[in-house]
Design an enzyme around this catalytic site. Sequence first.
Site, mmCIF file in Angstrom:
data_model
loop_
_atom_site.group_PDB
_atom_site.id
_atom_site.type_symbol
_atom_site.label_atom_id
_atom_site.label_comp_id
_atom_site.label_asym_id
_atom_site.label_seq_id
_atom_site.Cartn_x
_atom_site.Cartn_y
_atom_site.Cartn_z
ATOM 1 C CB ILE A 191 150.261 -79.931 16.387
ATOM 2 C CG1 ILE A 191 151.606 -80.467 16.485
ATOM 3 C CG2 ILE A 191 150.228 -78.666 16.462
ATOM 4 C CD1 ILE A 191 152.936 -79.682 15.776
ATOM 5 C CG HIS A 450 134.583 -99.386 43.311
ATOM 6 N ND1 HIS A 450 134.223 -99.206 42.375
ATOM 7 C CD2 HIS A 450 133.687 -99.469 45.152
ATOM 8 C CE1 HIS A 450 133.221 -99.016 41.900
ATOM 9 N NE2 HIS A 450 132.556 -98.792 43.384
HETATM 10 P P1 FAD Z 1 164.798 -80.684 20.365
HETATM 11 O O1 FAD Z 1 163.071 -80.562 21.977
HETATM 12 O O2 FAD Z 1 163.497 -80.434 19.513
HETATM 13 O O3 FAD Z 1 165.819 -80.352 21.271
HETATM 14 C C1 FAD Z 1 166.642 -79.967 20.737
HETATM 15 C C2 FAD Z 1 167.325 -78.713 20.825
HETATM 16 O O4 FAD Z 1 168.476 -78.644 20.244
HETATM 17 C C3 FAD Z 1 166.595 -77.480 20.765
HETATM 18 O O5 FAD Z 1 167.037 -76.768 22.120
HETATM 19 C C4 FAD Z 1 167.726 -76.970 19.478
HETATM 20 O O6 FAD Z 1 167.777 -75.642 19.954
HETATM 21 C C5 FAD Z 1 169.185 -77.386 19.494
HETATM 22 N N1 FAD Z 1 169.903 -78.011 18.287
HETATM 23 C C6 FAD Z 1 169.576 -78.083 17.399
HETATM 24 N N2 FAD Z 1 170.471 -77.772 16.684
HETATM 25 C C7 FAD Z 1 171.899 -77.542 17.338
HETATM 26 C C8 FAD Z 1 173.262 -76.543 17.298
HETATM 27 N N3 FAD Z 1 173.615 -77.186 15.622
HETATM 28 N N4 FAD Z 1 173.917 -76.312 17.503
HETATM 29 C C9 FAD Z 1 173.061 -76.458 18.608
HETATM 30 N N5 FAD Z 1 171.559 -76.307 19.336
HETATM 31 C C10 FAD Z 1 170.920 -77.066 18.570
HETATM 32 N N6 FAD Z 1 155.902 -84.886 22.592
HETATM 33 C C11 FAD Z 1 155.881 -85.728 23.737
HETATM 34 O O7 FAD Z 1 156.221 -86.900 24.304
HETATM 35 N N7 FAD Z 1 154.684 -85.228 24.571
HETATM 36 C C12 FAD Z 1 153.851 -83.808 23.945
HETATM 37 O O8 FAD Z 1 153.010 -83.726 24.847
HETATM 38 C C13 FAD Z 1 154.323 -83.432 23.221
HETATM 39 N N8 FAD Z 1 153.566 -82.107 22.445
HETATM 40 C C14 FAD Z 1 154.247 -81.179 21.865
HETATM 41 C C15 FAD Z 1 153.443 -80.306 21.041
HETATM 42 C C16 FAD Z 1 153.803 -79.168 20.121
HETATM 43 C C17 FAD Z 1 153.411 -78.546 20.205
HETATM 44 C C18 FAD Z 1 154.913 -79.732 19.561
HETATM 45 C C19 FAD Z 1 155.897 -79.078 18.706
HETATM 46 C C20 FAD Z 1 155.953 -81.210 20.095
HETATM 47 C C21 FAD Z 1 155.236 -81.836 20.826
HETATM 48 N N9 FAD Z 1 155.870 -82.852 21.237
HETATM 49 C C22 FAD Z 1 155.235 -83.776 22.273
HETATM 50 C C23 FAD Z 1 157.137 -83.503 20.250
HETATM 51 C C24 FAD Z 1 158.292 -83.199 21.572
HETATM 52 O O9 FAD Z 1 158.217 -81.783 21.509
HETATM 53 C C25 FAD Z 1 159.491 -83.728 20.473
HETATM 54 O O10 FAD Z 1 159.393 -84.566 20.702
HETATM 55 C C26 FAD Z 1 160.711 -83.594 21.239
HETATM 56 O O11 FAD Z 1 161.073 -82.670 21.659
HETATM 57 C C27 FAD Z 1 162.347 -83.673 20.678
HETATM 58 O O12 FAD Z 1 162.886 -83.719 21.516
HETATM 59 P P2 FAD Z 1 164.599 -83.833 21.180
HETATM 60 O O13 FAD Z 1 165.558 -83.602 22.855
HETATM 61 O O14 FAD Z 1 164.870 -84.712 20.021
HETATM 62 O O15 FAD Z 1 164.214 -82.284 20.226
HETATM 63 P P1 NAD Z 2 151.400 -85.550 13.319
HETATM 64 O O1 NAD Z 2 152.743 -86.698 12.014
HETATM 65 O O2 NAD Z 2 151.001 -86.310 13.988
HETATM 66 O O3 NAD Z 2 150.396 -84.925 11.745
HETATM 67 C C1 NAD Z 2 150.547 -84.336 10.563
HETATM 68 C C2 NAD Z 2 149.188 -85.033 9.638
HETATM 69 O O4 NAD Z 2 148.778 -83.827 8.687
HETATM 70 C C3 NAD Z 2 149.087 -85.616 9.217
HETATM 71 O O5 NAD Z 2 147.322 -86.530 10.007
HETATM 72 C C4 NAD Z 2 148.859 -86.170 7.841
HETATM 73 O O6 NAD Z 2 148.008 -86.763 7.160
HETATM 74 C C5 NAD Z 2 148.628 -84.111 7.227
HETATM 75 N N1 NAD Z 2 149.238 -83.903 5.820
HETATM 76 C C6 NAD Z 2 150.220 -83.999 5.920
HETATM 77 N N2 NAD Z 2 150.556 -83.513 4.644
HETATM 78 C C7 NAD Z 2 149.269 -82.882 4.332
HETATM 79 C C8 NAD Z 2 149.164 -81.438 3.365
HETATM 80 N N3 NAD Z 2 149.474 -81.197 2.730
HETATM 81 N N4 NAD Z 2 147.974 -81.639 3.766
HETATM 82 C C9 NAD Z 2 146.457 -81.609 5.005
HETATM 83 N N5 NAD Z 2 147.585 -82.753 5.608
HETATM 84 C C10 NAD Z 2 148.875 -83.363 5.600
HETATM 85 O O7 NAD Z 2 152.354 -84.523 12.605
HETATM 86 P P2 NAD Z 2 152.087 -83.116 13.671
HETATM 87 O O8 NAD Z 2 150.712 -82.643 14.575
HETATM 88 O O9 NAD Z 2 152.875 -81.845 13.399
HETATM 89 O O10 NAD Z 2 152.799 -83.064 14.774
HETATM 90 C C11 NAD Z 2 154.351 -82.978 14.589
HETATM 91 C C12 NAD Z 2 155.039 -84.168 15.455
HETATM 92 O O11 NAD Z 2 155.171 -83.442 17.032
HETATM 93 C C13 NAD Z 2 154.330 -85.784 15.629
HETATM 94 O O12 NAD Z 2 155.308 -85.878 15.289
HETATM 95 C C14 NAD Z 2 153.801 -85.602 16.796
HETATM 96 O O13 NAD Z 2 154.346 -87.299 17.493
HETATM 97 C C15 NAD Z 2 154.818 -85.032 17.997
HETATM 98 N N6 NAD Z 2 153.890 -84.361 19.014
HETATM 99 C C16 NAD Z 2 153.389 -85.082 19.720
HETATM 100 C C17 NAD Z 2 152.509 -84.938 21.079
HETATM 101 C C18 NAD Z 2 151.660 -85.792 21.659
HETATM 102 O O14 NAD Z 2 152.809 -86.447 21.632
HETATM 103 N N7 NAD Z 2 151.095 -85.325 22.390
HETATM 104 C C19 NAD Z 2 151.552 -83.573 20.302
HETATM 105 C C20 NAD Z 2 152.130 -83.097 19.725
HETATM 106 C C21 NAD Z 2 152.840 -83.084 18.680
#
Ligand code: FAD
Ligand code: NAD
Length: 471
Positions: A191, A450
């Site tokens: 992130i 290619h």
């Molecule tokens: P979520 O997507 O978190 O969905 C959980 C759902 O459950 C939510 O809609 C929530 O409202 C609902 N819920 C929770 N509790 C309840 C309840 N009690 N009752 C009813 N509903 C409930 N991953 C990638 O693979 N590629 C990426 O490029 C990527 N980019 C990311 C960028 C950002 C900024 C962030 C924050 C994350 C990114 N991720 C990425 C991570 C990815 O978003 C998560 O791994 C993924 O969304 C997880 O899917 P999930 O279905 O487990 O949970």
């Molecule tokens: P992350 O685990 O990828 O990175 C967190 C970073 O923060 C690590 O490098 C860690 O060492 C550092 N950190 C932790 N505590 C700290 C502190 N107190 N001070 C300074 N640095 C600290 O987590 P994220 O970037 O928050 O992303 C969250 C999750 O969302 C990840 O598990 C990631 O897989 C998923 N995500 C995936 C994608 C993608 O697939 N392209 C993009 C965004 C997010």
Amino acid sequence: MEKYDVIVIGGGPAGYVAAIRCAQLGMKTACVDKWLDEQGKYRLGGTCLNVGCIPSKALLDSSHHYYYLKTEAHAHGIRCQELQMDVAAMQARKQEIVKTLTQGISGLFKKNKVIHVTGQARLISSTEVEVTVPPDKVDMLTGTSLIIATGSLPVHLPITPVDQEFIVDSTGALAFQQVPKQLGIIGAGAIGLELGSVWSRLGSQVTILEALPDFLSFADRKIAAMALKELKKQGLNIQLGAQVTATQVEQGQVQINYQNAQGPQQLQVDKLVVAVGRRPNTEGLNGQAVGIALDERGFIRVNEHRQTAVPNIYAIGDVIGGPMLAHKGSEEGILVAERLAGQKTELSYETVPWVIYTHPEIAWVGKTEEQLQSLGIEYKVGQFPFMASGRAKAQGEVSGMVRVIAEAKTDRLLGVHIMGANASELIAEAVVSMEFEGSAEDLARIIHAHPTLSEAVHEAALAVEGRAIHI
Ligand code: FAD
Ligand code: NAD
């Protein structure tokens, strides 16, 4: 009380995919989700579609186009005068994409006859789910099997209280309406690097404070070193070994105190993004009361079939830990659905692809050299720089390389690590090869078109036996 074969709790990429697959397999399925958009309307798609994968990639693309026109287009003979960035238009485009895709899932639910139940789900017993819609609507559902896919939430630190105005998490950082002059980010993970890139390309002075002394400590060391150099060149001030000790919001600015190898430091920024990881979301679920066990970090414990301590309750996606990736959660959803239908589906975590969508992109699958060394596995490596690729040269995207790691004795592929343009797409070939237990030679003997960037994967595979042609 409405009765279902399966009730899925959570409509993110894990839950909605599980629900669709269950319905395809003939199960009467409901999916409960509580996500509300800015207008207070219920929306499917979870974190990924609403505030994660999709909106971040929309902003990455918009900001890349701007940055490209500003810094690189002139090399192609393109002159831009008075280039301007309309942040409001960029954000509106992002919101429209999110709206279209989340509505698309509602359409898929209708097509597959999945019932979308809106509201907060709470477990009453191993088969009963109470669904509440404020202020006072309460429904009861029963399900023969339950699948929990409640996802994750951003970790907030006590010394950086998130107010979503000055100190924000990823959700806040996706929604800035103006480019902050000075942007601080805590955490150089996926992130921090992706959103740091977005705002830096649009003109922010971005400082990323990472606690660990190593950059992308879980990635290939050579790729990580190249990526660090490249991102610094683009203007990201990435400070490693930086421990934030205090923050204070004063007169519209965030004062940050941190400690690094040189001693105590201070930084003043307009906005501070906290991007230090995500935690499992089991809030209000009442899971433990019905017998679901959590591990020491709060993730739901499951066995190899993603079954919790309660035999008819399964859990998938971010809430069970492992790679917190959308595609990992979706595949777990398919696995559970197919197992409920009596199929023998398996899933290999060895071949989960990872991508960080910086520019160039960073992508990998399988093991790094360090992991293989600690496992005592002997290996050989072939690598190929994009600088030597005709297509990369023609595109003007020459930074990065492909590294292919194969077992020394058998030549079996153990890992492929890429930094380069389109690495997110190039990695798919490596995933397929590894899933089929292919060797470096298999990859080296396949004809690649290619000129394409995929020739760099081919050449790196050839290089494993020292027979790359173009270096
Ligand atoms: P979520 O997507 O978190 O969905 C959980 C759902 O459950 C939510 O809609 C929530 O409202 C609902 N819920 C929770 N509790 C309840 C309840 N009690 N009752 C009813 N509903 C409930 N991953 C990638 O693979 N590629 C990426 O490029 C990527 N980019 C990311 C960028 C950002 C900024 C962030 C924050 C994350 C990114 N991720 C990425 C991570 C990815 O978003 C998560 O791994 C993924 O969304 C997880 O899917 P999930 O279905 O487990 O949970
Ligand atoms: P992350 O685990 O990828 O990175 C967190 C970073 O923060 C690590 O490098 C860690 O060492 C550092 N950190 C932790 N505590 C700290 C502190 N107190 N001070 C300074 N640095 C600290 O987590 P994220 O970037 O928050 O992303 C969250 C999750 O969302 C990840 O598990 C990631 O897989 C998923 N995500 C995936 C994608 C993608 O697939 N392209 C993009 C965004 C997010």
